[in-house]
Every structure is written in C-alpha cells, then in structure tokens.
Design a protein around this motif. Sequence first.
Motif, PDB file in Angstrom:
ATOM      1  N   LYS A  16       0.855  -0.899   0.071  1.00 33.00           N
ATOM      2  CA  LYS A  16      -0.154  -0.109   0.234  1.00 33.00           C
ATOM      3  C   LYS A  16       1.216   1.282   0.017  1.00 33.00           C
ATOM      4  O   LYS A  16       0.549   2.588  -0.852  1.00 33.00           O
ATOM      5  CB  LYS A  16      -0.797  -0.118   1.265  1.00 33.00           C
ATOM      6  N   THR A  34      -2.471   6.731   6.641  1.00 36.76           N
ATOM      7  CA  THR A  34      -3.155   6.441   8.218  1.00 36.76           C
ATOM      8  C   THR A  34      -2.854   5.827   9.172  1.00 36.76           C
ATOM      9  O   THR A  34      -2.891   6.032  10.450  1.00 36.76           O
ATOM     10  CB  THR A  34      -4.255   5.866   8.131  1.00 36.76           C
ATOM     11  N   GLY A  35      -1.958   4.552   8.623  1.00 38.21           N
ATOM     12  CA  GLY A  35      -1.428   3.942   8.788  1.00 38.21           C
ATOM     13  C   GLY A  35      -0.028   4.193  10.191  1.00 38.21           C
ATOM     14  O   GLY A  35      -0.530   3.921  11.225  1.00 38.21           O
ATOM     15  N   ALA A  36       0.684   5.558   9.618  1.00 38.10           N
ATOM     16  CA  ALA A  36       1.428   6.185  10.412  1.00 38.10           C
ATOM     17  C   ALA A  36       1.023   7.215  11.959  1.00 38.10           C
ATOM     18  O   ALA A  36       1.441   6.728  12.528  1.00 38.10           O
ATOM     19  CB  ALA A  36       2.189   7.556   9.363  1.00 38.10           C
ATOM     20  N   TYR A  38      -1.748   5.967  12.989  1.00 35.52           N
ATOM     21  CA  TYR A  38      -1.428   5.082  14.769  1.00 35.52           C
ATOM     22  C   TYR A  38      -0.437   4.611  15.194  1.00 35.52           C
ATOM     23  O   TYR A  38      -0.719   4.333  16.332  1.00 35.52           O
ATOM     24  CB  TYR A  38      -2.676   3.734  13.839  1.00 35.52           C
ATOM     25  N   ARG A  39       0.779   4.617  13.636  1.00 39.71           N
ATOM     26  CA  ARG A  39       1.144   4.253  14.854  1.00 39.71           C
ATOM     27  C   ARG A  39       2.325   5.232  15.510  1.00 39.71           C
ATOM     28  O   ARG A  39       2.606   4.681  16.870  1.00 39.71           O
ATOM     29  CB  ARG A  39       2.934   4.173  13.443  1.00 39.71           C
ATOM     30  N   ARG A  92       8.531   2.841  12.347  1.00 37.88           N
ATOM     31  CA  ARG A  92       8.491   0.895  11.987  1.00 37.88           C
ATOM     32  C   ARG A  92       9.147   0.664  12.889  1.00 37.88           C
ATOM     33  O   ARG A  92       9.691  -0.848  12.187  1.00 37.88           O
ATOM     34  CB  ARG A  92       8.854   1.697  10.717  1.00 37.88           C
ATOM     35  N   ALA A 104      -5.054   0.825  18.267  1.00 36.12           N
ATOM     36  CA  ALA A 104      -5.491   0.689  17.025  1.00 36.12           C
ATOM     37  C   ALA A 104      -7.354   0.233  17.091  1.00 36.12           C
ATOM     38  O   ALA A 104      -8.113   1.167  16.524  1.00 36.12           O
ATOM     39  CB  ALA A 104      -5.494   0.647  15.859  1.00 36.12           C
ATOM     40  N   ARG A 110      -9.214   5.440  17.606  1.00 34.01           N
ATOM     41  CA  ARG A 110     -10.340   5.836  16.192  1.00 34.01           C
ATOM     42  C   ARG A 110     -10.716   7.040  16.145  1.00 34.01           C
ATOM     43  O   ARG A 110     -11.009   7.721  15.362  1.00 34.01           O
ATOM     44  CB  ARG A 110     -10.571   4.959  15.914  1.00 34.01           C
ATOM     45  N   ARG A 131      -6.825   0.790   6.491  1.00 30.73           N
ATOM     46  CA  ARG A 131      -7.944  -0.718   6.684  1.00 30.73           C
ATOM     47  C   ARG A 131      -8.811  -0.114   6.850  1.00 30.73           C
ATOM     48  O   ARG A 131      -9.884  -0.768   6.519  1.00 30.73           O
ATOM     49  CB  ARG A 131      -7.601  -1.088   8.323  1.00 30.73           C
ATOM     50  N   ILE A 133     -10.310   2.856   5.420  1.00 27.72           N
ATOM     51  CA  ILE A 133     -10.884   4.513   4.249  1.00 27.72           C
ATOM     52  C   ILE A 133     -11.564   4.358   3.606  1.00 27.72           C
ATOM     53  O   ILE A 133     -12.785   5.499   3.709  1.00 27.72           O
ATOM     54  CB  ILE A 133      -9.123   4.626   3.503  1.00 27.72           C
ATOM     55  N   ARG A 189     -11.792  -6.666  14.656  1.00 25.68           N
ATOM     56  CA  ARG A 189     -11.739  -5.948  16.634  1.00 25.68           C
ATOM     57  C   ARG A 189     -13.686  -5.333  15.599  1.00 25.68           C
ATOM     58  O   ARG A 189     -14.363  -5.708  15.115  1.00 25.68           O
ATOM     59  CB  ARG A 189     -10.940  -4.810  15.915  1.00 25.68           C
TER      60      ARG A 189
END
Length: 225
Positions: A16, A34-36, A38-39, A92, A104, A110, A131, A133, A189
Amino acid sequence: HRRPIIAIDGPAGAGKSTVTRRVAQSLNLLHLDTGAMYRAVAWLVMRSGISLDDEGAIAELVTQANLELIPAEPPNPTRVKINGEDVTETIRTPEVTAIVSQIAAKASVRQALVQQQQRYGKTGGIVAEGRDIGTAVFPDAELKIFLTASVEERAKRRWQDFKEQGREEISLEQLEQDIQARDYFDSHREIAPLQQAIDAIKIDTDKLSIEEVTEQIINLYEQLD
Ligand code: C5P
C-alpha cells in the motif's frame, strides 16, 4: 464541491505505502498514510509507560496529542511528528508494530484520528491508505481499491525490505506469523474492522510489479467521470 478522493485499503505488507506514494506523485494528490498516525499514537503510549489496558489514560493522551503530518518532496515519505517530536523512523520499529493493532482497536483513538483524517480530506485531492478508508473514513471516495496478496508473498516482501536495511535477524516464518496475527486482529476488532468495501476494486498483487499496480490505479482514476 471537493476534488476526488482515492481510498486504498488492505492487509499488512500488500504494498500500500509504495503504491500510494507513487499514485500521489503521478496524479499530484496529497498522500495520507493513516497507518503512520496509529503508529505515532502507539509510540506515544509506549513512551509514556501507560498500560495498554488503561482506556482512560490512553483517551486523554490521544485527545491532547498534537499529531502533525509534514509532506516531504516525493519520493520521500511524509514526516510524522507527535507532540513536537519527529517519529518518522521510530514508528517503523518492531516494538511499535507489535502493539499498534491493540492501540488502533480503541474507540477513543479511532475517533480522534478519523476526525483528523476527515479534516485532511475536506477539499479532496488526496489518496489515503489504511484499513478502513473506503468503509469508514471516506465512504464516498470516488475510487476505492482493496490491495491484497497472499501472506507468503507479503512476508517475503517484508523480509526483502528488512534485508535491504541490513536487518536479517528476523526469519521469514516469524514475519509470516506476525503479519497473519496483525491481519486477524485488525479484521476482527469491533470498530471499523479491516474489510473490503462493497464498491471497492480488488487488486491481487501476487504476480504484479509495483509499476503495474500503480498503472492500474492511475488508469482507473483517469476513467472516472
Ligand atoms: O499500514 P500500517 O501497517 O502502518 O498500519 C499499522 C496498524 O495501524 C494496522 O495494523 C492497524 O492496526 C492500524 N490501522 C488502522 N486503520 C487504518 C490504518 C492503520 O486500524 N486506517
């Protein structure tokens, strides 16, 4: 009226980020990872020493956090800052990856992050990856892609990435297990689980190169009316 939005969802390691970055660069769209986000929150929780079960403390931490995404000149990744600290690289690490899904899954996390993501998308002109979007963040996105690949292929790619970074200590089997566990958690989840939106186009990348996947998405975008 806003400019179009592209939503790219899929499991871990499906390519992705690379593909989204290239699509953004070619079409001159803003890349939203968006993963960044949550990370970055997972990193902050870890650094604060808060227990992963302390819903109240995590809710307070996330609502008071200042999360900044600073676009960089492509092909460089967007820089991520939380409470003024640049965490672009540290988010990372395996330590963050190991807890991010748990963070997350929390409603408070969220809620805060989706709100911020929707603000970025207000005027459109973005390609967002994550995940949820196409299902939850931008359900009215003009183009929705579900990017996937077999777990074997995804683990192999991750392993190659690690090797290129000089980190060979993690085995292919371990990577496969980690990816599978994270996907299972993300798909099961309660809030906005990972799933393909009914109107998303699925691209199986097992036998496709990055260039081919990027081209397919650009073609689909250009066919939009
Ligand atoms: O894409 P990346 O691997 O950086 O995402 C890290 C984690 O963040 C995912 O495994 C998932 O738990 C969470 N995430 C999410 N919703 C998104 C993007 C990421 O729950 N839109």
